[in-house]
Write a protein that holds these residues in place. Structure first.
Motif, short mmCIF file in Angstrom:
data_model
loop_
_atom_site.label_atom_id
_atom_site.label_comp_id
_atom_site.label_asym_id
_atom_site.label_seq_id
_atom_site.Cartn_x
_atom_site.Cartn_y
_atom_site.Cartn_z
N TYR A 183 0.80 -1.24 0.00
CA TYR A 183 0.00 0.00 0.00
C TYR A 183 0.83 1.29 0.00
O TYR A 183 0.27 2.37 -0.16
N ASN A 184 2.14 1.19 0.21
CA ASN A 184 3.01 2.37 0.23
C ASN A 184 2.51 3.41 1.23
O ASN A 184 2.59 4.62 0.99
N ASN A 185 1.97 2.91 2.34
CA ASN A 185 1.49 3.78 3.42
C ASN A 185 0.35 4.70 2.97
O ASN A 185 0.14 5.77 3.54
N SER A 186 -0.41 4.27 1.95
CA SER A 186 -1.50 5.09 1.41
C SER A 186 -2.85 4.58 1.91
O SER A 186 -3.30 3.50 1.50
N GLN A 187 -3.49 5.35 2.76
CA GLN A 187 -4.83 4.99 3.22
C GLN A 187 -5.81 4.98 2.05
O GLN A 187 -6.74 4.16 2.00
N THR A 188 -5.61 5.88 1.10
CA THR A 188 -6.51 5.95 -0.06
C THR A 188 -6.47 4.65 -0.86
O THR A 188 -7.52 4.09 -1.23
N PHE A 189 -5.27 4.14 -1.12
CA PHE A 189 -5.14 2.89 -1.87
C PHE A 189 -5.66 1.72 -1.04
O PHE A 189 -6.29 0.80 -1.57
N PHE A 190 -5.42 1.76 0.25
CA PHE A 190 -5.90 0.72 1.15
C PHE A 190 -7.43 0.66 1.13
O PHE A 190 -8.03 -0.41 1.00
N THR A 191 -8.07 1.82 1.23
CA THR A 191 -9.53 1.88 1.23
C THR A 191 -10.10 1.42 -0.11
O THR A 191 -11.11 0.72 -0.16
N ALA A 192 -9.44 1.81 -1.19
CA ALA A 192 -9.92 1.44 -2.53
C ALA A 192 -9.92 -0.07 -2.73
O ALA A 192 -10.70 -0.59 -3.54
N ASN A 193 -9.07 -0.78 -1.99
CA ASN A 193 -8.96 -2.24 -2.14
C ASN A 193 -9.66 -3.01 -1.03
O ASN A 193 -9.57 -4.23 -0.99
N HIS A 194 -10.33 -2.30 -0.14
CA HIS A 194 -11.05 -2.98 0.94
C HIS A 194 -12.27 -3.70 0.37
O HIS A 194 -12.90 -3.24 -0.59
N ALA A 195 -12.62 -4.82 0.96
CA ALA A 195 -13.73 -5.62 0.47
C ALA A 195 -15.03 -4.83 0.39
O ALA A 195 -15.80 -4.99 -0.57
#
Length: 279
Positions: A183-195
């Motif tokens: 995720y490279n410490n990116s909450q945005t990318f993390f959220t985009a890939n959440h189930a």
């Protein structure tokens, strides 16, 4: 490490195989473990085809992490307690959560949906329809099962089962040492890939096709309990049918969660089998 190299003493019914990964390059390979259903070789003449259950190992682990589950399901098939399926446990990188990472340099999701599925469909008598490709995983593998199934429903559309999946909504709660490469410490990318994000994008399709969804957790797995409560509550709010399970006394281990269900957990797979197209 895409190839599990420590596989010298496998159970007799488990086979170790290599497959090409053109997504990574023309000479790249990965490995998987496979268990064929009872009677597979005996029915060679009439060409019976089977669904495939892809079993995804957890983080900092390997395909051998799936051995207990493969043997458990193999035994259930022998006893007629579970529908006949081809069991496949692929090996992927110990950090990655089975998804394409932030910059596309580690395309775990693409390798699963393209390279591995193509290899399995070419090598075995599979039912080549999304409804006949099922996913189950433990911990990071549970996260991966839902991510792959909801991101690529036209590939994996039949059943998604998570055993104590990592479904936290805040990246900071996950630990940078196990998530940075993805995720490279990116909450945005993390959220985009959440189930839940992926689910909302295809909600009409899920409501129409009604894939089998299951989220299980051990009763003693306190660390991920809050995240599961949030998942269950959101699915209820969205009106999405799913199977919920809190396995009494079970810690954060796949064998205790699956084993705690025993035969009761097999109905989930029978329900998925009943929805397979082209069976």
């Amino acid at each position: 490490m895409w190839i599990d190299t420590d596989v010298w003493e496998l159970p007799e019914n488990v086979t170790y195989e290599l497959y090409s990964q053109p997504t990574r390059g023309p000479r790249e390979q990965g490995s998987y473990l496979v268990v064929l259903p009872p009677g597979y070789d005996d029915l060679e003449v009439n060409g019976e085809r089977y669904p495939v259950l892809y079993w995804l190992h957890g983080g900092f682990s390997c395909s051998r992490h799936a051995l207990w589950s493969l043997q458990f399901y193999a035994r259930k098939m022998e006893l007629g307690k579970m529908p006949k399926v081809i069991l496949v446990a692929p090996q992927v990188l110990p950090k990655g959560r089975w998804i394409n990472n932030y910059d596309g340099s580690r395309r775990l999701g693409d390798i699963m949906r393209n390279d591995l599925v193509n290899a399995i469909d070419e090598r075995y008598r599979t039912i080549q329809h999304p409804s006949a490709r099922w996913l189950e995983g433990h911990s990071a593998g549970g996260y991966g099962a839902f991510n792959l199934g909801l991101k690529y429903p036209d590939v994996f559309g039949g059943a998604l089962s998570s055993l104590a999946g990592s479904f936290r909504t805040k990246l900071a709660d996950e630990g940078i040492e196990i998530t940075y490469d993805t995720y490279n410490n990116s909450q945005t990318f993390f959220t985009a890939n959440h189930a839940l994000t992926l689910l909302e994008k295809i909600l009409p399709k899920v409501r129409e096709e009604k894939p089998e969804l299951r989220l299980l957790i051990g009763g003693d797995d306190i660390r991920l309990r809050e995240a599961h409560e949030h998942m269950w509550a959101t699915l209820d709010k969205l009106g999405v049918p799913y199977t919920k399970g809190i396995i009494s006394g079970a810690p954060h281990t796949a064998e205790h969660v699956i084993g705690g269900l025993n035969n009761e957990g097999m109905q989930f797979w029978w329900d998925a089998r009943a929805k397979v197209v082209g069976a």
